[in-house]
Every structure is written in structure tokens, then in C-alpha cells.
Design a protein around this motif. Structure first.
Motif: not given
Length: 416
Positions: A89, A98, A112
Motif C-alpha cells: 500500500k 498497481y 485496491d
């Protein structure tokens, strides 16, 4: 005949267009191939760099997992949570790029919280099946490597509306547990970051300008061919018209010859046209079609000191016959006065007239003409606005000059 010329011209234009089109296609294909190859190379380089970053994250995660397990002496769940909170994170996780974190049981983290919840507790095979259901493509290689426990890179489409993603992943172990950590980057984002679209746009613009330049040059070349063909056709028509005029004039001359046989326009002594017919004919010659006009005056004088009038008609007739033999069919021979003939050469320059003079001199010298001398002088008319009579007068002046030089012992003219 006209259709054949048009067909030849159209064939030339078609050939030029075909060559230009083929050239543009070849250059365009080569350009696209080179650009795609360049893009694939950049994607491969980017994937390798991404793999290096994944390896770094894997080393940190593996150490954190080991420390967490040793400290808490608890299950791996707490350690996994620490990896997600303290490593994953803290990295950039967005729509374009990501990090994902899996174990053998399923998804621990994907992009996420909402995406993670969507794929949570799905095994690797179930996850790939889910992506296929959502329109994913090119997933087989990545799925096979992950199932075999092999680290690597792959370009896949997880969802049809998101485009290609460049994946890089590696395996890490913590005790008996095995994890997969990786980075996914949208290919469009990667290319934009590397400014590839701008670079490609400039190349496409350059290629377009080159293609337009080739098209413009081909058009200009086609116009040049058309203009050259038009000029050549006009020149041929001009020559054809002149030939027709000459043929028409020759026809008129033949008609006049037939008429003059009954009108007594020939000189009886020499057998050539008389002065009256010659003067009438001169009014029909002063047109551009027959230029240049060359007048050759043939003057006969006695080789003795007696008067020129003692020359026999036989000598005059013999010279007239000689001139007729050496001249062309289109030339006109007439008797100007008692001992002078004139030859009018149509479309004849000085070089052609000089050849005629040399031929007559040579033939005259070969004959046994001790009673007479021959003098030849010429003048050429090149412009339509010049007077025929003035040009003819020039031959008289030249003959007079030759006579003067002869009296002074300096004659070097055309006397034979």
C-alpha cells in the motif's frame, strides 16, 4: 492514330500511379513494421525493468514475513497483512499501475480494496477464468507459468475494456507458504510515459509528408509527360501541315506547268522558265513555309575578250540542263536575261546551296567548255519580312564584286 497516342499516354500515367502507389505501400508497411518492432522492444525492456522492481519488493516482503512470523509466532495472516500495509500500500497503486499479491489459495491484494474484495478467496485458476469471462485475452502463458511456480513477464488483457497490461511477477517463500507478488502496468500508460505516441505521431507526419511529396512529384512528372506529348504532337502536326502546304504548292506548280505549256512561259532557248513566269512565281514564294529561300545566280561570260553576246544558245542550254540535273525537283530554274540563270532553292540553307555550287563547278569543269566561263553567287532569305527582290539583288552585287576582284587579279569566287 489518335486513340493509340491517348492509350500510350494513359498507360504511362497508369504506370506512374502504380509505381507510386506500390512505393508508398512498401514504405508505409516498412514504417509500420519498424515502429511496431520498436514498440515491442520498449515493452520488453519496460517489463524487464518492472521485473527488477518486483524482485526488490519480493525481497522486502520475504524479510517482513520472516520477521513477523518469528516475532508473533502466529499464523501467516498477520504477516500477510503487514506486507500489504507496510509494503504494497505504500507503493503507487492506480488504475494505470498497481501491485498484486497472491498466495496458493487465492488473491490477497489486487490494485485496491474494492478490486481485492471482488477477487478475494479465488484460486489462481479461478482468477484467470474470471478474467476470461470478462473478455480477457492472451492469459494462457501467464497462467501456466504461475501454476508451475516460475517467475516471469507477460502481456495480457484482463478485461476487454481496459486494454493490454504488462505483468511482471516473482515467487517468494515464507516457511512452507509460497506467495506471488507482481506489478501490472497498462501498456498505453507505459507508452505515454515513454512519450512513444508523440514520437510515433511525428514519424507518421514525416511519412505522410514524404508520401505527399512523392505524389506531388508524380503529378508534376505526369504533367511534364502530358506537356511533352502535347508539344511533340503539335510539332508533328506543324510538320504535317507544312508538308501538306508543300504538296499543295507542288500541286499548284504542276498545274501551272500544264497551263504554261500552252501559254509559252518557258524560255525556248534554255528550256527553263522565262523571266515573266519567274516574276509572277516570286509573288507566291514569300511565306514562312518555304523559308529559308536561297537564290543562286548563274552568270555566263565568254572566255575570250569579245562581247558576252557571242555565247551560243547551245552553251546556255547545256548549262541550264546541267543546273536542272544537279538541282532538286522542288527547286525552280529560270532565265533572268541573255546570259544569266537563277536557281531558287526552297527550304535550303547556305550549306545545301554551297554543295550545289560545288557540284555544278565540278561538272562544268569536266566538260569541254572552252568558250565560256561560269560564275555562281548566292544569297539566302531567312525572315518572312525580308524582300525576295532585295535578296535576289544581293546575288547581283556579289557577282559584281567577283568581277571587280577578277579585274584586280584577286578573284577567288565561284568562276569555273
Amino acid at each position: 492514330m489518335r486513340n493509340n497516342k491517348e492509350e500510350k499516354y494513359l498507360f504511362k500515367i497508369f504506370s506512374i500511379c502504380s509505381v507510386v502507389t506500390l512505393l508508398i505501400i512498401v514504405l508505409g508497411t516498412l514504417l509500420v513494421y519498424q515502429m511496431n518492432d520498436h514498440k515491442n522492444t520498449l515493452v520488453e525492456v519496460f517489463a524487464n525493468e518492472q521485473q527488477m522492481e518486483v524482485t526488490r519488493l519480493a525481497e522486502e516482503a520475504e524479510q517482513l514475513l520472516a520477521d513477523a512470523v518469528a516475532e508473533d509466532k502466529n499464523t501467516f495472516k498477520i504477516a500477510e497483512t503487514k506486507v500489504i500495509d507496510e509494503i504494497i500500500k505504500t507503493q503507487v497503486n492506480s488504475h494505470n499501475q498497481y501491485i498484486f499479491f497472491y498466495d496458493r489459495e487465492g488473491v490477497l491484494f489486487e490494485k485496491d480494496a474494492s478490486t481485492t474484495q471482488k477477487y478475494q478467496d479465488k484460486s489462481i485458476n479461478a482468477l484467470f477464468d474470471k478474467w476470461r469471462y470478462e473478455g480477457g485475452q492472451d492469459l494462457e502463458a501467464a497462467e501456466q507459468l504461475m501454476n508451475q511456480g516460475i517467475s516471469g513477464t507477460a502481456t495480457v488483457i484482463k478485461q476487454s475494456d481496459k486494454g493490454k497490461e504488462v505483468l511482471a511477477w516473482t515467487f517468494l517463500n515464507a516457511g512452507e507458504a509460497q506467495y506471488i507478488i507482481g506489478i501490472a502496468t497498462l501498456e498505453t500508460y507505459m507508452l505515454t510515459t515513454l512519450r512513444i505516441p508523440q514520437h510515433f505521431t511525428r514519424i507518421y507526419m514525416l511519412g505522410t509528408f514524404i508520401a505527399l511529396g512523392i505524389v506531388v512529384l508524380s503529378i508534376l512528372f505526369s504533367i511534364y509527360i502530358f506537356d511533352a506529348a502535347k508539344k511533340a504532337n503539335g510539332f508533328k502536326n506543324e510538320i504535317k501541315n507544312k508538308n501538306l502546304q508543300i504538296e499543295k504548292f507542288s500541286t499548284q506548280i504542276n498545274a501551272m506547268q500544264q497551263v504554261t505549256q500552252t501559254a509559252s512561259i518557258y524560255d525556248l532557248a534554255s528550256g527553263v522558265y522565262n523571266r515573266e513566269f519567274f516574276d509572277n512565281l516570286m509573288t507566291k514564294l514569300n511565306i514562312e513555309t518555304f523559308l529559308p529561300l536561297t537564290f543562286i545566280r548563274i552568270s555566263l561570260t565568254s572566255s575570250s575578250d569579245t562581247d558576252e553576246s557571242v555565247l551560243s544558245e547551245e552553251i546556255l542550254k547545256d548549262v541550264a540542263k546541267l543546273v536542272g540535273e544537279k538541282s532538286r525537283k522542288s527547286d525552280i530554274v529560270a532565265r533572268l536575261n541573255q546570259n544569266e540563270l537563277v536557281l531558287v532553292m526552297l527550304q535550303a540553307d547556305k550549306e545545301l546551296a554551297q554543295k550545289f555550287i560545288d557540284d555544278v563547278k565540278e561538272a562544268f569543269n569536266l566538260r569541254d567548255n572552252r568558250e565560256a566561263c561560269i560564275k555562281l553567287s548566292m544569297a539566302t532569305q531567312n525572315q518572312e519580312d525580308e524582300s525576295i527582290w532585295e535578296t535576289l539583288e544581293k546575288t547581283i552585287n556579289k557577282t559584281y564584286q567577283e568581277e571587280t576582284y577578277k579585274e584586280m587579279g584577286q578573284f577567288s569566287g565561284y568562276s569555273a
